[in-house]
Write an enzyme that holds these catalytic residues in place. Sequence first.
Site, PDB file in Angstrom:
ATOM      1  N   SER A  32       0.917  -1.143  -0.332  1.00 42.49           N
ATOM      2  CA  SER A  32      -0.173  -0.020   0.107  1.00 42.49           C
ATOM      3  C   SER A  32       0.726   1.316  -0.107  1.00 42.49           C
ATOM      4  O   SER A  32       1.540   1.106   0.220  1.00 42.49           O
ATOM      5  CB  SER A  32      -0.833   0.016   1.770  1.00 42.49           C
ATOM      6  OG  SER A  32      -1.154   1.396   1.289  1.00 42.49           O
ATOM      7  N   TYR A  62      -1.581  -1.198  10.613  1.00 42.67           N
ATOM      8  CA  TYR A  62      -2.073  -1.711   9.690  1.00 42.67           C
ATOM      9  C   TYR A  62      -0.640  -1.301   8.627  1.00 42.67           C
ATOM     10  O   TYR A  62      -0.429  -2.411   8.452  1.00 42.67           O
ATOM     11  CB  TYR A  62      -3.698  -1.026   9.488  1.00 42.67           C
ATOM     12  CG  TYR A  62      -3.167  -1.448   8.013  1.00 42.67           C
ATOM     13  CD1 TYR A  62      -3.326  -2.406   7.096  1.00 42.67           C
ATOM     14  CD2 TYR A  62      -2.881   0.099   7.275  1.00 42.67           C
ATOM     15  CE1 TYR A  62      -3.948  -2.052   5.710  1.00 42.67           C
ATOM     16  CE2 TYR A  62      -3.143   0.439   5.129  1.00 42.67           C
ATOM     17  CZ  TYR A  62      -3.438  -1.507   5.088  1.00 42.67           C
ATOM     18  OH  TYR A  62      -3.214  -0.746   3.756  1.00 42.67           O
ATOM     19  N   LYS A  74       2.172  -3.193   6.441  1.00 42.77           N
ATOM     20  CA  LYS A  74       2.800  -3.470   5.294  1.00 42.77           C
ATOM     21  C   LYS A  74       3.962  -3.774   4.618  1.00 42.77           C
ATOM     22  O   LYS A  74       4.593  -3.921   4.277  1.00 42.77           O
ATOM     23  CB  LYS A  74       1.826  -2.705   4.476  1.00 42.77           C
ATOM     24  CG  LYS A  74       0.319  -2.715   3.932  1.00 42.77           C
ATOM     25  CD  LYS A  74       0.130  -4.189   3.515  1.00 42.77           C
ATOM     26  CE  LYS A  74      -1.639  -4.665   3.274  1.00 42.77           C
ATOM     27  NZ  LYS A  74      -1.643  -5.852   3.101  1.00 42.77           N
ATOM     28  N   ASN A  84     -13.413   4.508   4.368  1.00 47.64           N
ATOM     29  CA  ASN A  84     -12.737   4.985   3.006  1.00 47.64           C
ATOM     30  C   ASN A  84     -14.020   5.879   2.426  1.00 47.64           C
ATOM     31  O   ASN A  84     -15.185   5.891   2.595  1.00 47.64           O
ATOM     32  CB  ASN A  84     -12.343   3.695   1.719  1.00 47.64           C
ATOM     33  CG  ASN A  84     -11.293   2.937   2.234  1.00 47.64           C
ATOM     34  OD1 ASN A  84     -11.763   1.824   2.829  1.00 47.64           O
ATOM     35  ND2 ASN A  84     -10.550   3.585   2.880  1.00 47.64           N
TER      36      ASN A  84
HETATM   37  C1  UD1 Z   1      -6.550   4.609   3.760  1.00 50.01           C
HETATM   38  C2  UD1 Z   1      -5.690   4.372   4.353  1.00 50.01           C
HETATM   39  C3  UD1 Z   1      -4.611   4.063   4.023  1.00 50.01           C
HETATM   40  C4  UD1 Z   1      -5.044   2.672   3.711  1.00 50.01           C
HETATM   41  C5  UD1 Z   1      -5.814   3.217   2.222  1.00 50.01           C
HETATM   42  C6  UD1 Z   1      -7.289   1.453   2.282  1.00 50.01           C
HETATM   43  C7  UD1 Z   1      -5.671   6.057   6.329  1.00 50.01           C
HETATM   44  C8  UD1 Z   1      -5.298   7.440   7.373  1.00 50.01           C
HETATM   45  N1  UD1 Z   1      -5.075   5.761   5.005  1.00 50.01           N
HETATM   46  O1  UD1 Z   1      -6.358   5.779   3.302  1.00 50.01           O
HETATM   47  O2  UD1 Z   1      -3.598   3.363   5.312  1.00 50.01           O
HETATM   48  O3  UD1 Z   1      -4.068   2.371   2.766  1.00 50.01           O
HETATM   49  O4  UD1 Z   1      -6.997   3.252   2.842  1.00 50.01           O
HETATM   50  O5  UD1 Z   1      -8.050   1.949   1.055  1.00 50.01           O
HETATM   51  O6  UD1 Z   1      -6.763   5.711   7.014  1.00 50.01           O
HETATM   52  N2  UD1 Z   1     -12.286  11.407   4.024  1.00 50.01           N
HETATM   53  C9  UD1 Z   1     -13.160  12.363   3.934  1.00 50.01           C
HETATM   54  N3  UD1 Z   1     -14.250  11.613   5.030  1.00 50.01           N
HETATM   55  C10 UD1 Z   1     -14.426  10.419   5.072  1.00 50.01           C
HETATM   56  C11 UD1 Z   1     -14.144   9.198   4.502  1.00 50.01           C
HETATM   57  C12 UD1 Z   1     -12.330  10.034   4.434  1.00 50.01           C
HETATM   58  O7  UD1 Z   1     -12.762  13.539   3.865  1.00 50.01           O
HETATM   59  O8  UD1 Z   1     -15.273   9.701   5.625  1.00 50.01           O
HETATM   60  C13 UD1 Z   1     -11.071  11.554   2.925  1.00 50.01           C
HETATM   61  C14 UD1 Z   1     -10.109  11.320   4.079  1.00 50.01           C
HETATM   62  O9  UD1 Z   1      -9.253  12.626   4.607  1.00 50.01           O
HETATM   63  C15 UD1 Z   1      -9.040  11.041   2.862  1.00 50.01           C
HETATM   64  C16 UD1 Z   1      -9.773  11.095   1.996  1.00 50.01           C
HETATM   65  O10 UD1 Z   1     -10.760  10.811   1.977  1.00 50.01           O
HETATM   66  O11 UD1 Z   1      -8.645  12.237   3.066  1.00 50.01           O
HETATM   67  C17 UD1 Z   1      -9.687   9.529   1.053  1.00 50.01           C
HETATM   68  O12 UD1 Z   1      -9.806   9.085   2.800  1.00 50.01           O
HETATM   69  P1  UD1 Z   1      -9.893   6.865   2.740  1.00 50.01           P
HETATM   70  O13 UD1 Z   1     -10.630   6.689   1.803  1.00 50.01           O
HETATM   71  O14 UD1 Z   1     -10.274   6.528   3.799  1.00 50.01           O
HETATM   72  O15 UD1 Z   1      -8.147   6.887   1.861  1.00 50.01           O
HETATM   73  P2  UD1 Z   1      -6.768   7.306   2.620  1.00 50.01           P
HETATM   74  O16 UD1 Z   1      -6.584   8.082   3.605  1.00 50.01           O
HETATM   75  O17 UD1 Z   1      -6.042   7.506   1.500  1.00 50.01           O
END
Ligand code: UD1
Length: 342
Positions: free
Chosen positions: A128, A154, A158, A204
Amino acid sequence: MKDSKYILVTGGAGYIGSHTVVELYENGFTPVIVDDFRNSHYSVIEGLEKITKTDIIYRKIDVCNFNAFENIFIEFSFVGIIHFAAYKAVGESVLEPIKYYRNNLDGLLNCLELAQIYKVHDIVFSSSCTVYGEPKGVNVVTENTSVQPANSPYGNTKQIGEEIINDVINSGAELKILKLRYFNPIGAHDTGLIGELPIGKPNNLLPYVTQTAIGTLEKLIVFGNDYPTHDGTCVRDYVHVCDVANAHVKGLEWLMKQNSNMTDTVNIGTGKGTSVLEIIHIFEKVSEQLLNWEFGNRREGDVPEIYADVTKAEQLLDWKANRNVKDAIFDAWNWELKRRNE
Ligand code: UD1
């Protein structure tokens, strides 16, 4: 079937695993799924059977149970392994680190040990972009960008997983292992028959968006609006899950041409960054409806901006993403609608 090119797919009923199973079929391989369904649904198998119009081979096995896992190596003669089976929820890993270390590392160790015993040389490992942490001074990362201390158990599984692989290769093992560092896989198969199926509340962004739009969740909270990015929200490299799936097939085909005792690492992304606000706007256009959302506090551990340099994937694997974020969001929404109408 005597001449089948069997590929073991651990975690093959999961999100990326299931899409990879389709790609394997379409490229002449016969995937064999090993999954204990603790984090996936049997309905995925039905979806796969409809897409591939064939009986899917799957076994309900926990990869952490060495003896049970060994049985699949006795039953089939594999030409390759794709190891997905792992937990992936960052927040949960902070609360239950032992569960994460045990599951993610025992599964990998068993996989590597059995691969050696049964002489299955070609292995693709799910890593990842989380291994890059918050890269110092850059937003676009190459495979040579230094790995930062993990900010969750987590993420650490990795990193340690990659180190275990390097040590095993350094010991002279007759294995070839490709570590794929995925960025943010989103979307679903364009038939709408398989897609992301988070159990419980999603962590996510994309499943949160589609479940809010369909009414399962009330409101999306955008985590932070004061990041040093072009619109104040975090920027990620969202890559269509079918493109990610295809990278595994390209990766396996590439591995099969390599000489034994090697490992390499490749970023899997689009090379383009998209902010959370941009995702919302694209979603609203694609779905022709407004999303209920508001700004909230930053989420701890979020990196402001990160996306992949994908030069190596193109040069080494002849792989690049064929779909853009809009295609991925369209397919994710189609999947959500189809599930709702069933
Ligand atoms: C996350 C994990 C990463 C993992 C990946 C797997 C974290 C910090 N990182 O990545 O380690 O490999 O998922 O798919 O959790 N967001 C919102 N509101 C929400 C959900 C997300 O604003 O309800 C934003 C987050 O702040 C981020 C973006 O959307 O900026 C993407 O978030 P997310 O889908 O959780 O992915 P990552 O954080 O990049």
